[in-house]
Design an enzyme around this catalytic site. Structure first.
Site, PDB file in Angstrom:
ATOM      1  N   LYS A   1      -7.755 -10.466  25.775  1.00 37.74           N
ATOM      2  CA  LYS A   1      -7.209 -11.811  25.917  1.00 37.74           C
ATOM      3  C   LYS A   1      -7.595 -12.607  24.669  1.00 37.74           C
ATOM      4  O   LYS A   1      -8.717 -12.468  24.161  1.00 37.74           O
ATOM      5  CB  LYS A   1      -7.812 -12.458  27.176  1.00 37.74           C
ATOM      6  CG  LYS A   1      -7.246 -13.830  27.531  1.00 37.74           C
ATOM      7  CD  LYS A   1      -7.870 -14.333  28.849  1.00 37.74           C
ATOM      8  CE  LYS A   1      -7.288 -15.669  29.293  1.00 37.74           C
ATOM      9  NZ  LYS A   1      -7.853 -16.128  30.578  1.00 37.74           N
TER      10      LYS A   1
ATOM     11  N   SER B   1      -4.517 -17.560  34.004  1.00 39.79           N
ATOM     12  CA  SER B   1      -4.216 -17.709  32.602  1.00 39.79           C
ATOM     13  C   SER B   1      -4.145 -16.397  31.819  1.00 39.79           C
ATOM     14  O   SER B   1      -3.582 -16.375  30.731  1.00 39.79           O
ATOM     15  CB  SER B   1      -5.264 -18.616  31.950  1.00 39.79           C
ATOM     16  OG  SER B   1      -6.536 -18.000  31.985  1.00 39.79           O
TER      17      SER B   1
ATOM     18  N   SER C   1      -8.002 -16.631  37.121  1.00 43.31           N
ATOM     19  CA  SER C   1      -7.203 -16.215  35.970  1.00 43.31           C
ATOM     20  C   SER C   1      -7.146 -14.729  35.685  1.00 43.31           C
ATOM     21  O   SER C   1      -6.363 -14.286  34.844  1.00 43.31           O
ATOM     22  CB  SER C   1      -7.685 -16.943  34.706  1.00 43.31           C
ATOM     23  OG  SER C   1      -7.238 -18.279  34.724  1.00 43.31           O
TER      24      SER C   1
END
Lengths: 484, 486
Positions: free
Chosen positions: B76, B151, B175
């Site tokens: 990420k 997210s 997330s």
């Protein structure tokens, strides 16, 4: 109207840790800008603080030295505000649960009386960097070397009533932190700075007046001058029917005045909240006890010992215990020469005079405590006389020999106490000074005492200063009187 | 090659079926062909990946292969990676090249993993749909009209689409788990403090936690083995031994006590999601587990408490983006205030600004006690709910999200978006570990089963999920996109 001044101090002491409070970067002063700021100090994305245990230990030592309560748990909070030299946009400090609770510092006033000043609390925080407004042509330079340097902020109660008391308090704090070795106390380099809260009130009134805070005063002298100016300003304002506004002011030492920086309405809302990146600091009893057991002797204790055990005068004890360097130096001289009073006289006399003349601190004395101690020992055991001792001191100061004994030997300063040798020199002087001998003989007996000085001088000269002056005096008197 | 799990890939690499370079090249090729539309990556590091793959092949040939040697994965874009752009999905950091590796990145590299690049995400991890990215929304590989969740939407989509066998995400309020559910993959949010946060760009420091996103519970265990452990650079990372998380895989579930929080099966739960979750519970019963209802009475306070605490921390964490030292700086500032205002106004997106405003407000003088302090008290009650429940049961189960993946652009209202996290947010407030595992479909969109345990019971959670995956093949389903043999 009679006015009373009320003063409280917030003293920021830079702690003498090797690395910063939340990172491993060095805290050394004077490096090239931004060479001592690591990723954590720069506040790069993703970095996290890790508390330096050495800073905690130093703060606790200070707390113990002022007999403060040391809470079991203390917490770091974030103080949020924007400024270019504050890399993270917040300063990590302690707002609600400081590491040191309420304590007390005793100050000594000029007349020798003492007064306790209460300390509200002391907390740990990180220093910001420095903004440099010169040399950047309409821009501001930022040096983050200082960012993250550990500070202990010591907040007093409003217990001081004059500029002199405030200065004495600052000196007492300076003395405690340098004794503890938790700060170098170097005010010129910013190791100790203070914010001064000043207000005035009519004498006898209980309620405090509105205060002004003077920021960042960095010398004992400036503290006195800033307060003096501010007190006068406030009194004038009030007597003219005006009002003191709560505000932050800046002291300008060049113009000897304070100027408004911002008023209360312009003050920041710092939005304090507990820093989620740091755990609460939990101190167990064993940790605190260990630090307490290893505390050095503190200024007040040392002063008392100098007076009571070493038999020094109150004045000498207070001067010699004023700084740790001074006290350590004196104690070594005393240990070497084994006479506290002689040691005290030499440190405050010959040594202090020489240091003053060359504007040196005792830490930079060219004559070491051991060297001075050995010199004093030679005076005490009559190896040299006082005059020769001054000569030896000067030679040590100039680096003309490694020890007093070397210099005494090399310059032949050993005191002559052999009666036969002195008598021979006296006989020679008398033989060489028929006119003076005649004058002496013709003088009234009560005038002769003064006239003997000439002969003493001649004998001392003949001995190149090494003859024992008492012996010379005594023998001369006998011989001259025998001539009368 | 691109459908295999990490465990399967290791067997192939060991057997010499293909090299790490061939595998890496194959996946980079898929990214180049497919990700233009999917948009799951912000940065693809072709050269570094191939160099790392070559090094991995050499290590394997020399008999020095570690647990993840030669296995490709994606990070990420919230993890700092040395010399590689690290944006956190924000225009603010569009030009930011990190000068250091996050601890998690360092550990994965040390274990031999090959990073293919940095995945898309909601800006600063603030969002539940990946629509708040400066780099554009990510599409759900199962249905390009749906969001992938957020997210960590890029990480979830990349794994689901067969662009990479595993990815690393972060979870502050769901997330990892919600995008894993939306994309039909397996994701684990470890106990707070299990994995170092050093080098992970902070959103809400007391809630953020990194975790693995993969195709099976076994793969998550392999990744957690490499990621977990104390870090001297993170004071909140616990000093506690790291077990081998694969060790408990294989323990039978007979006698396992499962609790179903009644609050997680109430109004607003999509019936198809509920049906899939209840079906999954039956599987556990067939494996010998017992099921009972429990209550987490403070559940409905979780979202309000979270939206006080997380924005408060965020408002402070994001103060460092001021245009002074790094990141976006506005053109021609006239003075300092102008520099701050315009750099931040231009650099941050709407949702980030919204949360900074909320956080700044709740920490303000006069509001702190009513908001922040109260929220922290509520947080303790929520945590206590879980501790009480775990006195009675071993694990809790429920849906990871009240609905399957929703349509792109469907949740315009911030509050309705916040409510998407109703089943995941309390877990972060309590600090406990949670997983989402594929458990069926609502139409063509996947449904995730959430499994929760008490602090530091990752081994048990991973085994519970693993046993489910031995008994079902939901985790083996691939979207049409990934099935194309390209």
């Amino acid at each position: 109207m009679q006015w009373e001044t009320v003063i409280g101090l917030e003293v920021h002491v830079q702690l003498a840790t090797r690395s910063k409070i939340f990172s491993g970067a060095s805290t050394a002063f004077g490096a090239e800008p931004n060479t001592q700021a690591c990723a954590v100090d720069l506040g790069l994305p993703g970095v996290l603080p890790v508390l330096n245990e050495a800073a905690v230990a130093m703060a606790v030592k200070f707390g113990l030295a002022i007999h403060a309560e040391i809470p079991e748990v203390s917490v770091f909070d974030r103080k949020n505000y924007f400024y270019p030299d504050l890399p993270k946009g917040y300063q990590t400090s302690q707002m609600y649960q400081p590491i040191v609770g309420a304590g007390e510092v005793e100050i000594t006033l000029e007349d020798g009386t003492t007064k306790p000043i209460r300390v509200h609390h002391a907390h740990l925080e990180e220093d910001a960097g420095k903004s440099l407004h010169e040399d950047f042509h309409g821009m501001t330079g930022v040096d983050l070397n200082r960012a993250g340097t550990p500070l202990l902020e010591i907040v007093s109660e409003p217990d001081m009533r004059s500029a002199k008391e405030a200065a004495a308090y600052l000196k007492a704090i300076h003395s405690i932190v340098t004794y503890l070795g938790i700060s170098d106390g170097n005010m010129a380099e910013g190791s100790m700075r203070c914010d001064v809260n000043v207000s005035v009130r009519p004498k006898g009134q209980e309620a405090f007046g509105t205060r002004a805070e003077i920021k960042n005063v960095n010398s004992f002298r400036f503290v006195e001058r800033a307060i003096a100016f501010e007190v006068e300003r406030q009194i004038e304002l009030l007597e003219d029917g005006g009002k003191v506004v709560q505000e932050t002011r800046l002291f300008d030492p060049e113009r000897d005045e304070t100027r408004s920086m911002r008023t209360k309405e312009e003050a920041n809302d710092y939005r304090y909240f507990p820093c989620p990146d740091l755990l609460p600091v939990v101190l167990d009893k064993a940790y605190i006890d260990h630090l307490r057991d290893n505390l050095p002797e503190l200024p007040a204790e040392k002063r008392a010992r100098f007076e009571n055990e070493l038999g020094l005068s109150a004045y000498d004890a207070s001067v010699l215990s004023a700084t740790r360097e001074m006290a350590d130096y004196f104690e070594e001289v005393k240990d070497v020469c084994r006479d506290a009073k002689q040691a005290a006289n030499w440190v405050q006399g010959e040594l202090a005079g020489a240091l003053n003349r060359e504007n040196l601190s005792i830490a930079n004395s060219p004559v070491s405590a051991r060297q001075l101690g050995e010199l004093v020992a030679r005076v005490i055991d009559d190896t040299i006389n006082g005059k020769a001792a001054k000569q030896v001191f000067q030679a040590l100061w100039n680096g003309q020999g490694a020890s007093a004994d070397d210099i005494i030997e090399a310059q032949g300063l050993k005191q002559v106490t052999d009666t036969g040798a002195i008598e021979a020199m006296i006989d020679q002087v008398i033989a060489d000074s028929p006119a003076q001998v005649a004058q002496y003989r013709d003088a009234e007996p009560d005038k002769r005492g003064k006239m003997i000085g000439y002969f003493v001088g001649q004998v001392m000269k003949a001995s190149r200063g090494t003859a024992n002056p008492q012996q010379v005096n005594e023998l001369l008197r006998q011989k001259l009187d025998a001539l009368c | 090659m691109h459908d295999k799990t990490l465990a399967e890939l290791t067997r192939s690499l060991d057997a010499g079926d293909f090299s790490s370079r061939e595998l890496t090249q194959h996946l980079l090729g898929r990214i180049d062909r497919l990700d233009g539309e999917l948009n799951s990556f912000i940065t693809v590091t072709h050269e570094q990946a191939l160099a790392a793959a070559d090094a991995a092949d050499a290590a394997r040939a020399a008999g020095k292969a570690g647990t993840l040697t030669g296995l490709p994965l994606a990070l990420k874009d919230i993890f700092c990676t040395q010399d590689v752009k690290t944006t956190a999905g924000s225009r603010m950091l569009d030009s930011f090249i990190a000068p250091y590796d996050a601890t998690v990145v360092e550990k994965l590299k040390a274990a031999g993993a090959v990073s293919l690049g940095k995945t898309n995400m909601d800006e600063f991890a603030m969002g539940s749909s990946n629509e708040n990215s400066h780099y554009g929304p990510v599409k759900n590989p199962w249905d390009f009209t749906a969001v992938p969740g957020g997210s960590s939407g890029g990480s979830a989509a990349a794994v689901a689409a067969g662009l990479v066998p595993a990815a690393i995400g972060t979870d502050t309020g769901g997330s990892i788990r919600q995008p894993a559910a939306f994309c039909g993959i397996t994701g684990l949010k470890p106990t707070y403090g299990r994995v170092s946060r050093y080098g992970m760009i902070a959103y809400a420091s007391s809630l953020d936690q990194a975790g693995p996103m993969a195709r099976s519970a076994e793969d998550c265990a392999l990744l957690l083995n490499a990621m977990a452990g104390h870090d001297l650079r993170d004071s909140t990372c616990v000093q506690r031994g790291v077990p081998d998380y694969t060790e408990e895989l294989g323990t039978a579930l007979s006698g396992l006590k499962i609790g179903l929080p009644s609050e997680y099966f109430g109004d607003g739960l999509d019936p198809q999601v509920e049906a899939a979750v209840r079906e999954a519970i039956k599987v556990f019963e067939s494996l010998g587990a017992s099921v009972r209802e429990v209550s987490l009475p403070h559940t409905h306070y979780a979202i309000p408490a979270y939206y006080v605490i997380a924005p408060a921390e965020a408002s402070s964490n994001l103060s460092r983006y001021d245009g002074v030292r790094f990141g976006h700086r506005c053109a021609n500032p006239v003075d300092l205030i102008d520099l701050y205002k315009r750099s931040r106004a231009e650099g941050f997106g709407d949702e980030v600004k919204r949360r900074i405003l909320i956080g700044t407000h709740t920490l303000s003088e006069g509001f702190f006690d009513a908001y922040y302090k109260k929220a922290q008290q509520v947080r303790r009650l929520i945590r206590q709910d879980f501790l009480d429940a775990f006195e009675e049961v071993d694990v809790l189960m429920g849906p990871a999200s009240p609905t399957p993946a929703f349509d792109l652009g469907a949740n315009k209202d911030p509050v309705s978006m916040y409510l998407q996290d109703i089943y995941t947010i309390a877990i972060n407030l309590a600090g406990i570990p949670g997983m989402s595992v594929p458990a069926g479909f609502a139409g063509k969109r996947p449904v995730g089963l959430q499994i929760l345990g008490s602090h530091f019971t990752e081994s048990r959670l991973l085994n519970v999920a693993h046993q489910f995956q031995l008994a079902t093949d939901w985790h083996r389903q691939r979207p049409a996109l990934a099935e194309e043999n390209t």
